[in-house]
Design a protein around this motif. Sequence first.
Motif, short mmCIF file in Angstrom:
data_model
loop_
_atom_site.label_atom_id
_atom_site.label_comp_id
_atom_site.label_asym_id
_atom_site.label_seq_id
_atom_site.Cartn_x
_atom_site.Cartn_y
_atom_site.Cartn_z
N ILE A 83 0.84 -1.20 0.00
CA ILE A 83 0.00 0.00 0.00
C ILE A 83 0.88 1.25 0.00
CG2 ILE A 83 -1.74 1.29 1.29
CD1 ILE A 83 -2.57 -1.36 2.60
N ASN A 84 0.51 2.23 -0.83
CA ASN A 84 1.19 3.52 -0.82
C ASN A 84 0.72 4.26 0.44
OD1 ASN A 84 1.85 6.23 -1.11
ND2 ASN A 84 1.60 6.20 -3.33
N SER A 85 1.60 4.50 1.37
CA SER A 85 1.23 5.10 2.65
C SER A 85 0.80 6.56 2.54
CB SER A 85 2.38 4.97 3.66
OG SER A 85 3.50 5.70 3.21
N LYS A 86 1.08 7.21 1.43
CA LYS A 86 0.69 8.62 1.27
C LYS A 86 -0.77 8.78 0.91
CE LYS A 86 5.29 10.20 0.20
NZ LYS A 86 6.16 10.94 -0.68
N ASN A 87 -1.36 7.75 0.25
CA ASN A 87 -2.76 7.88 -0.15
C ASN A 87 -3.56 6.59 0.06
OD1 ASN A 87 -1.88 6.23 -2.21
ND2 ASN A 87 -2.14 7.75 -3.82
N MET A 88 -2.93 5.56 0.59
CA MET A 88 -3.55 4.26 0.91
C MET A 88 -4.00 3.51 -0.33
SD MET A 88 -2.86 4.18 3.99
CE MET A 88 -3.58 2.61 4.40
N GLU A 89 -3.41 3.83 -1.50
CA GLU A 89 -3.76 3.12 -2.73
C GLU A 89 -2.92 1.85 -2.86
OE1 GLU A 89 -4.40 4.02 -7.48
OE2 GLU A 89 -3.03 5.30 -6.34
#
Length: 72
Positions: free
Chosen positions: A23-29
């Motif tokens: 998961i991309n921790s900056k946007n939860m994508e």
Amino acid sequence: VTVTGTFPDGEVVTAGGVDLKEINSKNMESKIVPGLYFSGEVTDYAGPCGGFNLHHAWLTGILAGKAIAAEV
């Protein structure tokens, strides 16, 4: 692990879920499926008692919600 006792208020923990490395921790994508977002206990996160899991749920929900809103 040998359990030797419990806290008076009981024990609560959730384990498992989507690996945070995916998961991309900056946007939860999702790093695997673009356009798929995660938040809260669906992720593999277990914080100590005292509101940390609630904070994680709220923060990841805000991150995902803002990212989704920016897409529409």
